[in-house]
Scaffold this motif. Structure first.
Motif, PDB file in Angstrom:
ATOM      1  N   GLY A 469       0.148  13.713 -17.644  1.00 15.29           N
ATOM      2  CA  GLY A 469       1.413  13.937 -18.333  1.00 15.29           C
ATOM      3  C   GLY A 469       1.703  12.838 -19.348  1.00 15.29           C
ATOM      4  N   ALA A 470       1.410  11.588 -18.987  1.00 16.17           N
ATOM      5  CA  ALA A 470       1.625  10.484 -19.917  1.00 16.17           C
ATOM      6  C   ALA A 470       0.734  10.633 -21.138  1.00 16.17           C
ATOM      7  CB  ALA A 470       1.359   9.161 -19.205  1.00 16.17           C
ATOM      8  N   LEU A 471      -0.512  10.996 -20.916  1.00 18.55           N
ATOM      9  CA  LEU A 471      -1.426  11.189 -22.042  1.00 18.55           C
ATOM     10  C   LEU A 471      -0.936  12.306 -22.961  1.00 18.55           C
ATOM     11  CD1 LEU A 471      -4.833  10.858 -20.154  1.00 18.55           C
ATOM     12  CD2 LEU A 471      -3.935   9.252 -21.845  1.00 18.55           C
ATOM     13  N   ALA A 472      -0.466  13.374 -22.368  1.00 16.14           N
ATOM     14  CA  ALA A 472       0.023  14.501 -23.169  1.00 16.14           C
ATOM     15  C   ALA A 472       1.235  14.114 -24.002  1.00 16.14           C
ATOM     16  CB  ALA A 472       0.370  15.680 -22.245  1.00 16.14           C
ATOM     17  N   ALA A 473       2.021  13.165 -23.507  1.00 18.28           N
ATOM     18  CA  ALA A 473       3.214  12.721 -24.229  1.00 18.28           C
ATOM     19  C   ALA A 473       2.913  11.646 -25.259  1.00 18.28           C
ATOM     20  CB  ALA A 473       4.243  12.199 -23.231  1.00 18.28           C
ATOM     21  N   GLY A 474       1.631  11.296 -25.430  1.00 13.41           N
ATOM     22  CA  GLY A 474       1.253  10.299 -26.423  1.00 13.41           C
ATOM     23  C   GLY A 474       1.269   8.868 -25.928  1.00 13.41           C
ATOM     24  N   THR A 475       1.414   8.699 -24.613  1.00 14.02           N
ATOM     25  CA  THR A 475       1.393   7.351 -24.033  1.00 14.02           C
ATOM     26  C   THR A 475      -0.049   6.900 -23.840  1.00 14.02           C
ATOM     27  OG1 THR A 475       3.500   7.684 -22.878  1.00 14.02           O
ATOM     28  CG2 THR A 475       2.029   5.967 -22.007  1.00 14.02           C
ATOM     29  N   ALA A 476      -0.344   5.694 -24.249  1.00 13.71           N
ATOM     30  CA  ALA A 476      -1.664   5.132 -23.991  1.00 13.71           C
ATOM     31  C   ALA A 476      -1.761   4.778 -22.511  1.00 13.71           C
ATOM     32  CB  ALA A 476      -1.884   3.892 -24.834  1.00 13.71           C
ATOM     33  N   VAL A 477      -2.891   5.098 -21.897  1.00 12.49           N
ATOM     34  CA  VAL A 477      -3.076   4.839 -20.470  1.00 12.49           C
ATOM     35  C   VAL A 477      -4.320   3.988 -20.269  1.00 12.49           C
ATOM     36  CG1 VAL A 477      -3.487   5.835 -18.195  1.00 12.49           C
ATOM     37  CG2 VAL A 477      -1.925   6.975 -19.790  1.00 12.49           C
ATOM     38  N   VAL A 478      -4.145   2.902 -19.536  1.00 13.40           N
ATOM     39  CA  VAL A 478      -5.259   2.049 -19.137  1.00 13.40           C
ATOM     40  C   VAL A 478      -5.362   2.095 -17.618  1.00 13.40           C
ATOM     41  CG1 VAL A 478      -6.212  -0.278 -19.103  1.00 13.40           C
ATOM     42  CG2 VAL A 478      -4.962   0.530 -21.117  1.00 13.40           C
ATOM     43  N   LEU A 479      -6.504   2.516 -17.118  1.00 15.48           N
ATOM     44  CA  LEU A 479      -6.744   2.564 -15.680  1.00 15.48           C
ATOM     45  C   LEU A 479      -7.505   1.318 -15.266  1.00 15.48           C
ATOM     46  CD1 LEU A 479      -7.788   6.328 -15.317  1.00 15.48           C
ATOM     47  CD2 LEU A 479      -5.528   5.299 -14.939  1.00 15.48           C
ATOM     48  N   ALA A 480      -6.858   0.506 -14.455  1.00 19.97           N
ATOM     49  CA  ALA A 480      -7.456  -0.731 -13.966  1.00 19.97           C
ATOM     50  C   ALA A 480      -7.257  -0.793 -12.458  1.00 19.97           C
ATOM     51  CB  ALA A 480      -6.814  -1.940 -14.644  1.00 19.97           C
ATOM     52  N   THR A 481      -7.726   0.240 -11.785  1.00 22.73           N
ATOM     53  CA  THR A 481      -7.411   0.437 -10.371  1.00 22.73           C
ATOM     54  C   THR A 481      -8.337  -0.328  -9.429  1.00 22.73           C
ATOM     55  OG1 THR A 481      -8.693   2.494 -10.486  1.00 22.73           O
ATOM     56  CG2 THR A 481      -6.314   2.657 -10.703  1.00 22.73           C
ATOM     57  N   GLY A 482      -9.316  -1.040  -9.983  1.00 23.25           N
ATOM     58  CA  GLY A 482     -10.107  -1.951  -9.168  1.00 23.25           C
ATOM     59  C   GLY A 482     -11.192  -1.296  -8.361  1.00 23.25           C
ATOM     60  N   GLY A 483     -11.588  -1.973  -7.311  1.00 24.68           N
ATOM     61  CA  GLY A 483     -12.668  -1.495  -6.454  1.00 24.68           C
ATOM     62  C   GLY A 483     -12.194  -1.304  -5.032  1.00 24.68           C
ATOM     63  N   VAL A 484     -13.072  -0.732  -4.234  1.00 21.25           N
ATOM     64  CA  VAL A 484     -12.794  -0.521  -2.817  1.00 21.25           C
ATOM     65  C   VAL A 484     -13.972  -1.052  -2.016  1.00 21.25           C
ATOM     66  CG1 VAL A 484     -11.325   1.485  -3.205  1.00 21.25           C
ATOM     67  CG2 VAL A 484     -13.780   1.804  -2.902  1.00 21.25           C
ATOM     68  N   ALA A 485     -13.726  -1.291  -0.754  1.00 22.32           N
ATOM     69  CA  ALA A 485     -14.795  -1.793   0.102  1.00 22.32           C
ATOM     70  C   ALA A 485     -15.880  -0.740   0.259  1.00 22.32           C
ATOM     71  CB  ALA A 485     -14.236  -2.177   1.466  1.00 22.32           C
ATOM     72  N   ALA A 486     -17.131  -1.194   0.233  1.00 21.30           N
ATOM     73  CA  ALA A 486     -18.244  -0.282   0.487  1.00 21.30           C
ATOM     74  C   ALA A 486     -18.230   0.127   1.952  1.00 21.30           C
ATOM     75  CB  ALA A 486     -19.562  -0.967   0.140  1.00 21.30           C
ATOM     76  N   PRO A 487     -18.819   1.279   2.264  1.00 22.86           N
ATOM     77  CA  PRO A 487     -18.893   1.669   3.680  1.00 22.86           C
ATOM     78  C   PRO A 487     -19.579   0.582   4.496  1.00 22.86           C
ATOM     79  CG  PRO A 487     -19.578   3.483   2.254  1.00 22.86           C
ATOM     80  CD  PRO A 487     -19.437   2.278   1.371  1.00 22.86           C
ATOM     81  N   THR A 488     -18.957   0.202   5.590  1.00 21.03           N
ATOM     82  CA  THR A 488     -19.501  -0.863   6.419  1.00 21.03           C
ATOM     83  C   THR A 488     -20.272  -0.277   7.597  1.00 21.03           C
ATOM     84  OG1 THR A 488     -17.462  -0.937   7.692  1.00 21.03           O
ATOM     85  CG2 THR A 488     -17.639  -2.440   5.818  1.00 21.03           C
ATOM     86  N   LEU A 489     -20.997  -1.141   8.262  1.00 21.45           N
ATOM     87  CA  LEU A 489     -21.721  -0.708   9.454  1.00 21.45           C
ATOM     88  C   LEU A 489     -20.722  -0.244  10.512  1.00 21.45           C
ATOM     89  CD1 LEU A 489     -24.212  -3.692   9.679  1.00 21.45           C
ATOM     90  CD2 LEU A 489     -24.813  -1.345   9.104  1.00 21.45           C
ATOM     91  N   PRO A 490     -20.962   0.885  11.146  1.00 24.50           N
ATOM     92  CA  PRO A 490     -20.028   1.343  12.185  1.00 24.50           C
ATOM     93  C   PRO A 490     -20.124   0.446  13.410  1.00 24.50           C
ATOM     94  CG  PRO A 490     -21.983   2.712  12.169  1.00 24.50           C
ATOM     95  CD  PRO A 490     -22.107   1.780  10.993  1.00 24.50           C
ATOM     96  N   PRO A 491     -19.019   0.267  14.134  1.00 23.49           N
ATOM     97  CA  PRO A 491     -19.085  -0.536  15.345  1.00 23.49           C
ATOM     98  C   PRO A 491     -19.981   0.117  16.386  1.00 23.49           C
ATOM     99  CG  PRO A 491     -16.969   0.589  15.170  1.00 23.49           C
ATOM    100  CD  PRO A 491     -17.681   0.803  13.880  1.00 23.49           C
ATOM    101  N   GLY A 492     -20.800  -0.652  17.041  1.00 23.21           N
ATOM    102  CA  GLY A 492     -21.686  -0.134  18.081  1.00 23.21           C
ATOM    103  C   GLY A 492     -21.049  -0.252  19.448  1.00 23.21           C
TER     104      GLY A 492
END
Length: 656
Positions: A469-492
């Motif tokens: 919606g912001a893009l359609a209204a002419g608003t510039a959008v910067v996505l800087a949402t970062g990273g997430v943890a990689a899948p870790t070893l499951p607990p044994g």
């Protein structure tokens, strides 16, 4: 009362606009072995920001001294020096040409010739044995310094600085660690330095500045230069100098010269005060040594520790440091990470800063936000296609920098962060001794954003529908949402708790019992986590597939010190080993070469592997600009650089 930091000062009849020095350092900006246009812009930018004295990258005075691939050679620098003077002089900045010879601490990789030294003593880093210099080689070095000085004078510089610092041949002659000669240059170890000073003075005359960068403590008192012996040398030489820069370090203490934040700032105050007392006013003294805070620098001047202060890394971080101080603004902080400004690295990186990424080009852009003013430097309404409104999603370093540049360029910016605080993973990583300073950068960025009128909304979850919606209204959008943890070893079945490094640093409780830190990256995070947990009393084992813990810390100069800290903290290190999984009784590991398997007793496994991009906006229009870790998790340098460049591209959009 005038501010001693920003007040003018006279040296050899020449006036510098402030008492702040931009010291000699490697940049990797050369074209071949000649100073380049990028050097001109780099030094000119600091002059424009109020620097009093610029010392150019030390140039080798002999062609066979080629210490690193892009090392300048004095015989090829006259044009570059002339252009640097032309760029700096209009701003009242004095230019000193750095002159050096690295001797046995050089490199034969590029010269393809023997290294020369005072004595056949191998360098402790390269282990290469130099040839002992004879009369012909000594005469050639003296002549080389004289010729370099003559060339610099012809270029119009205000003076020269001779290098007798931690990696210099002139220091090697002064030190019992490297000079075991029985002739006149061994019995009188300062003889060569005196002869070089005399030869250079004869070329530049009395009306140009002759500065000496002198290692005054090699931290090797059994044979090296000590503060006491350096004081005697300084007294002996003071009458022939116009400036003396007090530094420390030598072959046994390479990391002591420009350490990271594990060493407190202003570490040379006592040493500098002692040398200043020894020369009793015969020559002005410069304080060097992680001088990064303007208040600390001012105190050093007020307390007569020194007459000038070298703030090199601080001005790499903020070229406008002096101007900011004059205007009462907070300069961009130097966090003493050494991640981008220390460039003696096989990759040949260009000098830059994680908080102020540049291409070594003085930061020339068609749209350059004026960070010192709330007034936009661009009339956004008059620029066809430039954004009047901007939405930045994510409040880490990339998002903060994008929001800052957009707001400085005149856009009305909203910064939305799903969490309750800004700073992203950088703020979370600023935990433990030597790492707290990292938080200064996101704090500064947030303050600048608020000063520039950015609307900051924490605890706000932005949806893909809102972005479209912001893009359609002419608003510039910067996505800087970062990273997430990689899948870790499951607990044994053994009940081992698996935590990410980010969770541990964010303060998540760590269950009691032995901890295994799995370092699959080799960077500072795993080392920092291990140190922090050990300091809290934990029993910690660090596992790495590398032959040394924290292998990438070699780039920042902290590798040896980091391993020493781990040893002192009692952290066990399993090298050349990888984690294979959780097994009964702990964590399974395997030697990378032999395949030998073992179990490390553990109640907790801390996963320090690479993070992965956050993908909640994967289907959003490509008109939204993605920056930082949501593209690929990397370092703060890339995050800030991409946030900055994305904002600049948006501000330049559709410019004719």
């Amino acid at each position: 009362m005038p501010d001693p930091l920003t007040s003018k000062t006279a040296l050899a009849g020449r006036i510098a606009q402030s008492r702040v020095v931009f010291g000699a350092h490697e940049t990797n900006l050369c074209d071949g072995r000649a100073l380049s246009r990028r050097h001109v812009d780099y030094y000119g930018r600091r002059a424009r920001g109020g620097c009093g004295i610029v010392v150019t990258e030390p140039a080798s005075v002999c062609a066979d001294d080629w210490p690193y691939e892009r090392a300048p050679l004095a015989s090829e620098c006259e044009t570059g020096w002339r252009d640097i003077v032309a760029a700096c002089r209009p701003h009242g900045t004095l230019v000193l040409a750095g002159l050096s010879h690295r001797g046995l601490q050089g490199s034969s990789a590029y010269s393809q010739s023997v290294l020369w030294g005072p004595s056949p003593v191998a360098d402790v880093v390269t282990r290469e044995l130099p040839a002992e210099m004879g009369a012909a080689e000594i005469d050639a070095v003296i002549a080389g310094f004289a010729a370099g000085a003559a060339s610099a004078a012809a270029a119009g510089v205000d003076g020269v600085e001779l290098d007798a610092g931690p990696t210099a041949l002139l220091r090697q002659f002064l030190s019992g660690l490297t000079n075991t000669r029985a002739d006149g240059y061994g019995l009188d170890r300062s003889r060569l330095l005196r002869e070089v000073i005399a030869a250079v003075r004869a070329e530049i005359g009395a009306d140009r500045i002759l500065s000496l960068r002198l290692s005054c403590d090699e931290l090797a008192p059994w044979a090296g230069i000590t503060p006491e012996s350096a004081a005697e040398t300084a007294r002996e030489l003071a009458g022939g100098l116009d400036l003396l820069v007090v530094v420390r370090g030598g072959p046994m203490s390479a990391g002591a010269y420009r350490p990271d934040a594990h060493t407190s700032p202003m570490f040379n105050v006592k040493l500098c005060r002692g040398i200043r007392d020894a020369v009793a006013g015969a020559v002005p003294i410069v304080l060097q040594g992680s001088v990064i805070d303007a208040d600390d620098a001012r105190d050093a001047l007020d307390e007569a520790v020194a007459d000038l202060v070298e703030m090199t890394r601080a001005q790499i971080a903020d070229p406008d440091l002096v101007a900011s101080v004059r205007d009462g603004r907070a300069p961009r902080p130097c966090v003493l990470c050494n991640q981008a400004c220390l460039v003696r690295d096989p990759r040949n990186p260009i000098v830059t800063c994680i908080g102020h990424p540049t291409q070594g080009d003085g930061n020339h852009h068609p749209v350059r936000p004026n960070e010192g003013s709330l007034r936009p430097v661009v009339d956004v309404a008059a620029v066809r296609g430039a954004p009047r409104e901007a939405l930045v999603v994510g409040g880490g370093p990339a998002g903060l920098e994008a929001a800052r540049i957009l707001a400085a360029g005149g856009a009305r910016v909203t910064l939305a962060e799903r969490g309750e605080r800004l700073g992203g993973t950088l703020a979370g990583a600023a935990v433990g001794a030597g790492r707290e300073r990292l938080s200064a950068l996101p704090v500064w960025l947030e303050a600048q954003c608020r000063r520039l009128g950015v609307r900051v909304e924490t605890g706000r979850e932005v949806t893909a529908v809102e972005v479209e919606g912001a893009l359609a209204a002419g608003t510039a959008v910067v996505l800087a949402t970062g990273g997430v943890a990689a899948p870790t070893l499951p607990p044994g079945r053994s009940g081992v708790t698996v935590l990410t490094a980010a969770a541990v640093l964010a303060g998540r409780p760590v269950p009691a019992g032995p901890v295994v830190v799995d370092d699959r990256v080799g960077g500072p995070i795993a080392v920092g986590v291990a140190e922090w947990l050990a300091a809290a009393g934990g029993e910690v084992t660090l596992v790495t597939a590398d032959p040394v813990a924290g292998s990438l810390l070699g780039r920042t100069g902290d590798l040896a010190d980091a391993n020493a800290r781990l040893a002192r903290a009692g952290v066990a290190r399993r090298l050349l080993t990888r984690v294979t999984g959780i097994v009964t009784g702990g964590v399974g590991v395997e030697h990378v070469h032999t395949g030998e398997r073992a179990t490390v007793p553990a109640a907790v496994l801390v996963d320090c592997s690479h993070r992965l991009p956050e993908t909640s906006f994967a289907g959003v229009s490509r008109e939204a600009v993605r920056v930082g870790d949501c593209v690929a998790p990397r370092t703060v340098l890339e995050a800030v650089r991409e946030g900055r460049e994305a904002a600049r591209r948006l501000l330049r959009r559709d410019l004719p």
